[in-house]
Design an enzyme around this catalytic site. Structure first.
Site, PDB file in Angstrom:
ATOM      1  N   GLU A  43       4.747  57.474 101.540  1.00  0.00           N
ATOM      2  CA  GLU A  43       5.747  57.336 100.476  1.00  0.00           C
ATOM      3  C   GLU A  43       7.130  57.515 101.099  1.00  0.00           C
ATOM      4  O   GLU A  43       7.520  58.623 101.460  1.00  0.00           O
ATOM      5  CB  GLU A  43       5.510  58.395  99.394  1.00  0.00           C
ATOM      6  CG  GLU A  43       6.591  58.461  98.328  1.00  0.00           C
ATOM      7  CD  GLU A  43       6.491  59.717  97.469  1.00  0.00           C
ATOM      8  OE1 GLU A  43       7.547  60.193  97.011  1.00  0.00           O
ATOM      9  OE2 GLU A  43       5.368  60.223  97.262  1.00  0.00           O
ATOM     10  N   THR A  74      11.244  58.813  95.357  1.00  0.00           N
ATOM     11  CA  THR A  74      12.570  59.165  94.831  1.00  0.00           C
ATOM     12  C   THR A  74      13.233  57.932  94.209  1.00  0.00           C
ATOM     13  O   THR A  74      14.416  57.666  94.422  1.00  0.00           O
ATOM     14  CB  THR A  74      13.483  59.782  95.925  1.00  0.00           C
ATOM     15  OG1 THR A  74      12.699  60.614  96.783  1.00  0.00           O
ATOM     16  CG2 THR A  74      14.558  60.643  95.292  1.00  0.00           C
ATOM     17  N   LYS A 134       2.359  62.328  88.905  1.00  0.00           N
ATOM     18  CA  LYS A 134       2.817  63.215  89.968  1.00  0.00           C
ATOM     19  C   LYS A 134       3.235  64.544  89.325  1.00  0.00           C
ATOM     20  O   LYS A 134       4.182  64.575  88.541  1.00  0.00           O
ATOM     21  CB  LYS A 134       4.006  62.580  90.706  1.00  0.00           C
ATOM     22  CG  LYS A 134       4.714  63.505  91.685  1.00  0.00           C
ATOM     23  CD  LYS A 134       5.930  62.797  92.267  1.00  0.00           C
ATOM     24  CE  LYS A 134       6.799  63.738  93.072  1.00  0.00           C
ATOM     25  NZ  LYS A 134       7.965  63.063  93.663  1.00  0.00           N
TER      26      LYS A 134
END
Length: 215
Positions: A43, A74, A134
């Site tokens: 990621e 992000t 998440k």
């Protein structure tokens, strides 16, 4: 890569490496070192300079290796999500849930993993077609949170990020997580260009995962 394949690979990997490089080159090198350590889900955080370029380079690097999945992290808005998708990202991760990001990911059949901290946030994300939640920040809610959520929502797929360590990985998985996100612990001891340290750290986490899963 089809959405169902990406979701399956994330579950198989069990470990998602959150990459935050100081430069594009640093981001690429940390990612390569992580894959060399057998963590195959990457990621790339958009706090990394030229994160889109990092993703493009990694997608090209591993285009012949079906075991590697490259995602973007992000991601705060729909514009960044679109840039990541155009760069070849297999999945999109956000620190919080954003409805418009969920919609564009659904449109292009890209898995979206938003950060959630409450049952309300989780239910909202699920209603927008999110497949993996998440749990963020993981160190705030702790492993017990997973068990509590699984009570009323046994069907939900959870992936904690933040606060996951070798010491508590067992507890997270025992409580029912699909996978865990590993961030700064992967780069412990990294100074300059000694990226072998990242590979060693990754191998340690993979070994721990094998122990937990009984591989």
């Amino acid at each position: 890569m089809k959405k169902v394949q990406v979701l399956s690979k994330l579950q198989q990997c069990g470990l998602v490496a959150v990459i935050r490089g100081n430069s594009k080159e640093d981001g690429v090198n940390i990612s390569k070192a992580t894959v060399a350590g057998d963590i195959k889900a990457i990621e790339v955080a958009y706090t990394t300079p030229n994160a889109s370029g990092v993703i493009e380079d990694l997608v090209q690097e591993y285009k012949e290796d079906d075991s590697v999945v490259i995602g973007a992290g992000t991601v705060l808005d729909v514009t960044t999500a679109r840039l990541a998708i155009l760069s070849g990202a297999d999945f999109i991760v956000s620190p919080s849930f954003a409805a418009d990001v969920a919609q564009i990911c659904n449109l292009y059949q890209i898995p979206y993993l938003p950060g959630c901290m409450s049952i309300t946030e989780i239910n909202t994300a699920l209603a927008y077609g999110v497949d993996i939640i998440k749990v963020f920040p993981g160190d705030i809610v702790g492993p017990r949170f997973i068990k509590d959520v699984k009570g009323p929502l046994p069907h939900v797929n959870l992936m904690p990020t933040g606060g996951v360590s070798l010491d508590n990985m067992q507890e997270w998985f025992d409580n029912g997580v699909l996978a865990v996100g590993i961030g700064s612990n992967l780069t412990k001891g990294l100074t300059g260009d000694n990226y072998d340290v990242v590979t060693e750290n990754a191998q340690t986490y993979v070994k721990k995962l094998y122990e937990i899963r009984g591989n």
